[in-house]
Design a protein around this motif. Structure first.
Motif, PDB file in Angstrom:
ATOM      1  N   ARG A  72     -15.395  17.174  51.422  1.00  0.00           N
ATOM      2  CA  ARG A  72     -15.561  16.290  50.263  1.00  0.00           C
ATOM      3  C   ARG A  72     -16.043  17.043  49.023  1.00  0.00           C
ATOM      4  O   ARG A  72     -16.212  16.433  47.959  1.00  0.00           O
ATOM      5  N   TYR A  73     -16.295  18.340  49.156  1.00  0.00           N
ATOM      6  CA  TYR A  73     -16.817  19.148  48.047  1.00  0.00           C
ATOM      7  C   TYR A  73     -15.865  20.310  47.745  1.00  0.00           C
ATOM      8  O   TYR A  73     -16.234  21.476  47.875  1.00  0.00           O
ATOM      9  N   PRO A  74     -14.628  20.022  47.333  1.00  0.00           N
ATOM     10  CA  PRO A  74     -13.642  21.096  47.162  1.00  0.00           C
ATOM     11  C   PRO A  74     -13.978  22.081  46.050  1.00  0.00           C
ATOM     12  O   PRO A  74     -13.513  23.219  46.089  1.00  0.00           O
ATOM     13  N   LEU A  75     -14.784  21.690  45.070  1.00  0.00           N
ATOM     14  CA  LEU A  75     -15.130  22.597  43.980  1.00  0.00           C
ATOM     15  C   LEU A  75     -16.296  23.513  44.319  1.00  0.00           C
ATOM     16  O   LEU A  75     -16.693  24.334  43.495  1.00  0.00           O
ATOM     17  N   VAL A  76     -16.846  23.372  45.527  1.00  0.00           N
ATOM     18  CA  VAL A  76     -17.894  24.298  45.988  1.00  0.00           C
ATOM     19  C   VAL A  76     -17.522  24.788  47.387  1.00  0.00           C
ATOM     20  O   VAL A  76     -18.314  24.731  48.312  1.00  0.00           O
ATOM     21  N   HIS A  77     -16.268  25.228  47.515  1.00  0.00           N
ATOM     22  CA  HIS A  77     -15.674  25.854  48.699  1.00  0.00           C
ATOM     23  C   HIS A  77     -15.042  24.884  49.684  1.00  0.00           C
ATOM     24  O   HIS A  77     -14.144  25.260  50.430  1.00  0.00           O
ATOM     25  N   GLY A  78     -15.494  23.634  49.747  1.00  0.00           N
ATOM     26  CA  GLY A  78     -14.822  22.659  50.594  1.00  0.00           C
ATOM     27  C   GLY A  78     -14.996  22.927  52.077  1.00  0.00           C
ATOM     28  O   GLY A  78     -16.023  23.427  52.531  1.00  0.00           O
ATOM     29  N   ALA A  79     -13.960  22.592  52.850  1.00  0.00           N
ATOM     30  CA  ALA A  79     -14.011  22.706  54.300  1.00  0.00           C
ATOM     31  C   ALA A  79     -13.964  24.167  54.745  1.00  0.00           C
ATOM     32  O   ALA A  79     -13.587  25.055  53.967  1.00  0.00           O
ATOM     33  N   PRO A  80     -14.337  24.452  55.987  1.00  0.00           N
ATOM     34  CA  PRO A  80     -14.284  25.840  56.474  1.00  0.00           C
ATOM     35  C   PRO A  80     -12.881  26.425  56.390  1.00  0.00           C
ATOM     36  O   PRO A  80     -11.879  25.709  56.509  1.00  0.00           O
ATOM     37  N   VAL A  81     -12.832  27.748  56.200  1.00  0.00           N
ATOM     38  CA  VAL A  81     -11.543  28.447  56.220  1.00  0.00           C
ATOM     39  C   VAL A  81     -11.206  28.942  57.619  1.00  0.00           C
ATOM     40  O   VAL A  81     -10.066  29.320  57.889  1.00  0.00           O
ATOM     41  N   HIS A  82     -12.200  28.944  58.514  1.00  0.00           N
ATOM     42  CA  HIS A  82     -11.961  29.405  59.890  1.00  0.00           C
ATOM     43  C   HIS A  82     -13.013  28.800  60.805  1.00  0.00           C
ATOM     44  O   HIS A  82     -14.174  28.621  60.417  1.00  0.00           O
ATOM     45  N   ILE A  83     -12.591  28.494  62.020  1.00  0.00           N
ATOM     46  CA  ILE A  83     -13.471  27.915  63.037  1.00  0.00           C
ATOM     47  C   ILE A  83     -13.339  28.739  64.311  1.00  0.00           C
ATOM     48  O   ILE A  83     -12.228  28.991  64.782  1.00  0.00           O
ATOM     49  N   GLY A  84     -14.475  29.190  64.838  1.00  0.00           N
ATOM     50  CA  GLY A  84     -14.438  29.870  66.122  1.00  0.00           C
ATOM     51  C   GLY A  84     -14.478  31.382  66.021  1.00  0.00           C
ATOM     52  O   GLY A  84     -15.301  31.946  65.297  1.00  0.00           O
ATOM     53  N   ASP A  85     -13.598  32.047  66.737  1.00  0.00           N
ATOM     54  CA  ASP A  85     -13.615  33.489  66.989  1.00  0.00           C
ATOM     55  C   ASP A  85     -13.779  34.311  65.704  1.00  0.00           C
ATOM     56  O   ASP A  85     -12.867  34.365  64.875  1.00  0.00           O
ATOM     57  N   PRO A  86     -14.919  34.975  65.518  1.00  0.00           N
ATOM     58  CA  PRO A  86     -15.095  35.799  64.316  1.00  0.00           C
ATOM     59  C   PRO A  86     -14.151  37.000  64.261  1.00  0.00           C
ATOM     60  O   PRO A  86     -13.828  37.485  63.169  1.00  0.00           O
ATOM     61  N   ALA A  87     -13.697  37.471  65.438  1.00  0.00           N
ATOM     62  CA  ALA A  87     -12.800  38.636  65.454  1.00  0.00           C
ATOM     63  C   ALA A  87     -11.504  38.358  64.722  1.00  0.00           C
ATOM     64  O   ALA A  87     -10.864  39.282  64.195  1.00  0.00           O
ATOM     65  N   ALA A  88     -11.098  37.093  64.658  1.00  0.00           N
ATOM     66  CA  ALA A  88      -9.878  36.746  63.937  1.00  0.00           C
ATOM     67  C   ALA A  88     -10.004  37.018  62.449  1.00  0.00           C
ATOM     68  O   ALA A  88      -8.992  37.160  61.749  1.00  0.00           O
ATOM     69  N   LEU A  89     -11.235  37.118  61.951  1.00  0.00           N
ATOM     70  CA  LEU A  89     -11.490  37.467  60.552  1.00  0.00           C
ATOM     71  C   LEU A  89     -11.873  38.934  60.396  1.00  0.00           C
ATOM     72  O   LEU A  89     -12.222  39.359  59.290  1.00  0.00           O
ATOM     73  N   GLY A  90     -11.837  39.682  61.489  1.00  0.00           N
ATOM     74  CA  GLY A  90     -12.240  41.081  61.430  1.00  0.00           C
ATOM     75  C   GLY A  90     -13.739  41.276  61.472  1.00  0.00           C
ATOM     76  O   GLY A  90     -14.231  42.370  61.148  1.00  0.00           O
ATOM     77  N   ILE A  91     -14.483  40.262  61.892  1.00  0.00           N
ATOM     78  CA  ILE A  91     -15.942  40.357  61.989  1.00  0.00           C
ATOM     79  C   ILE A  91     -16.292  40.814  63.400  1.00  0.00           C
ATOM     80  O   ILE A  91     -16.062  40.085  64.372  1.00  0.00           O
ATOM     81  N   ALA A  92     -16.846  42.004  63.509  1.00  0.00           N
ATOM     82  CA  ALA A  92     -17.092  42.590  64.828  1.00  0.00           C
ATOM     83  C   ALA A  92     -18.368  42.077  65.480  1.00  0.00           C
ATOM     84  O   ALA A  92     -18.441  41.970  66.706  1.00  0.00           O
ATOM     85  N   ASP A  93     -19.378  41.737  64.669  1.00  0.00           N
ATOM     86  CA  ASP A  93     -20.688  41.403  65.245  1.00  0.00           C
ATOM     87  C   ASP A  93     -21.389  40.413  64.321  1.00  0.00           C
ATOM     88  O   ASP A  93     -21.809  40.766  63.215  1.00  0.00           O
ATOM     89  N   LEU A  94     -21.540  39.165  64.763  1.00  0.00           N
ATOM     90  CA  LEU A  94     -22.215  38.161  63.947  1.00  0.00           C
ATOM     91  C   LEU A  94     -23.678  38.508  63.699  1.00  0.00           C
ATOM     92  O   LEU A  94     -24.278  38.014  62.738  1.00  0.00           O
ATOM     93  N   ALA A  95     -24.238  39.345  64.538  1.00  0.00           N
ATOM     94  CA  ALA A  95     -25.646  39.724  64.379  1.00  0.00           C
ATOM     95  C   ALA A  95     -25.847  40.746  63.266  1.00  0.00           C
ATOM     96  O   ALA A  95     -26.986  41.097  62.956  1.00  0.00           O
ATOM     97  N   ARG A  96     -24.747  41.212  62.663  1.00  0.00           N
ATOM     98  CA  ARG A  96     -24.861  42.217  61.597  1.00  0.00           C
ATOM     99  C   ARG A  96     -24.081  41.760  60.366  1.00  0.00           C
ATOM    100  O   ARG A  96     -23.016  42.278  60.044  1.00  0.00           O
ATOM    101  N   PRO A  97     -24.595  40.760  59.647  1.00  0.00           N
ATOM    102  CA  PRO A  97     -23.906  40.304  58.437  1.00  0.00           C
ATOM    103  C   PRO A  97     -23.926  41.378  57.358  1.00  0.00           C
ATOM    104  O   PRO A  97     -24.825  42.230  57.315  1.00  0.00           O
ATOM    105  N   ASP A  98     -22.934  41.335  56.480  1.00  0.00           N
ATOM    106  CA  ASP A  98     -22.883  42.270  55.352  1.00  0.00           C
ATOM    107  C   ASP A  98     -23.874  41.878  54.266  1.00  0.00           C
ATOM    108  O   ASP A  98     -24.344  42.734  53.507  1.00  0.00           O
ATOM    109  N   PHE A  99     -24.180  40.592  54.179  1.00  0.00           N
ATOM    110  CA  PHE A  99     -25.142  40.073  53.210  1.00  0.00           C
ATOM    111  C   PHE A  99     -25.943  38.974  53.914  1.00  0.00           C
ATOM    112  O   PHE A  99     -25.448  38.298  54.806  1.00  0.00           O
ATOM    113  N   GLY A 100     -27.191  38.781  53.498  1.00  0.00           N
ATOM    114  CA  GLY A 100     -27.999  37.727  54.090  1.00  0.00           C
ATOM    115  C   GLY A 100     -28.600  38.128  55.425  1.00  0.00           C
ATOM    116  O   GLY A 100     -28.684  39.312  55.778  1.00  0.00           O
ATOM    117  N   ASP A 101     -29.008  37.130  56.192  1.00  0.00           N
ATOM    118  CA  ASP A 101     -29.721  37.343  57.451  1.00  0.00           C
ATOM    119  C   ASP A 101     -28.926  36.776  58.628  1.00  0.00           C
ATOM    120  O   ASP A 101     -28.258  35.745  58.493  1.00  0.00           O
TER     121      ASP A 101
END
Length: 259
Positions: free
Chosen positions: A178-207
């Motif tokens: 319902r908030y399309p002007l502030v990113h809206g719905a998720p772009v991906h659900i589930g497996d982080p590897a599908a986005l090339g994210i190897a380890d959720l415990a090591r974000p590039d930014f944030g905690d």
């Protein structure tokens, strides 16, 4: 006073006086935004880039060259955020508490939508928000998904992640959608590897935050994407917010709700 009960002006005063914290949960009901300021000669191209990549770079406001306030942000963009990052030749060279000395007369400030805007709606719908529970910054990740480039700007999509109980995934999708002007719905659900994210415990930014049994990681396009693009494109000079340390605007979240 609980930081959720502060007005934007009160929060900006605290940041101007030296408070340095992520802003998730601050100023309940008031919109937060990402800042990126680039030289005038790059302004049109960044505008075009935002248009082509509106999911990641939903543009809320743009200032005049050299301006340090906009129609939606009546404070001082040089002092009234809790943290800044300075870029030279595509490299982050300093994290700063203010950028009064670094702000140039040719800089054009862009304010990009932030997913913090729909977090209160998620909570109201019963969807937990882990980084708010923990009092930490939201985790953000570079992905292997390329943005649609312009002549000189290109780089990866950045996403933020929130773990959601499996039974509430559809609710989270519906509410944030319902908030399309502030990113809206998720772009991906589930497996982080599908986005090339190897380890959720090591974000590039944030905690990092824990994804518990029975939870599914949901990934939203993130307004830190322009900073990843600044780095990937080797832009000679730019100023951004320190990821998660946002500009708090003089406009209510509900302005960006549809339906």
């Amino acid at each position: 006073m609980d930081v959720a009960d502060l007005t934007p002006a009160q929060a900006r005063r605290r940041f101007r006086e030296g408070e340095r914290v992520p802003t998730a949960g601050w100023c309940r009901g008031w919109t937060q935004a990402n800042l990126i300021a680039v030289p005038r000669q790059l302004g049109y191209e960044l505008l075009l880039f935002a248009h082509r990549n509106a999911r990641a770079c939903p543009l809320l406001d743009v200032g005049e060259p050299g301006a340090w306030s906009t129609g939606l942000f009546t404070g001082d963009l040089r002092t009234d955020l809790p943290g800044y990052r300075l870029y030279r030749d595509g490299r982050p060279v300093a994290d700063l508490g203010d950028v009064v000395e670094e702000w140039r007369e040719d800089l054009v400030p862009f304010l990009i939508g932030c997913s913090f805007t729909f977090e209160r709606a998620l909570l109201d719908a019963g969807v937990p928000v882990r980084h708010l529970e923990l009092g930490t910054n939201v985790p953000m990740y570079r992905t292997n998904v390329p943005c649609e480039p312009t002549t000189t700007l290109s780089g990866p999509l950045v996403v933020s992640m929130r773990p959601v109980p499996e039974t509430l995934v559809e609710t989270a999708i519906e509410v944030s959608g319902r908030y399309p002007l502030v990113h809206g719905a998720p772009v991906h659900i589930g497996d982080p590897a599908a986005l090339g994210i190897a380890d959720l415990a090591r974000p590039d930014f944030g905690d990092p935050v824990e994804v518990r049994p029975g939870e599914v990681p949901l990934f939203w396009a993130c307004g830190v994407t322009p900073q990843a693009v600044i780095m990937a494109s080797g832009v000679d000079y730019a100023i951004g917010h320190l990821p998660g340390h946002m500009a708090i605007l003089d406009v209510r979240d509900e302005r960006y709700r549809v339906g």
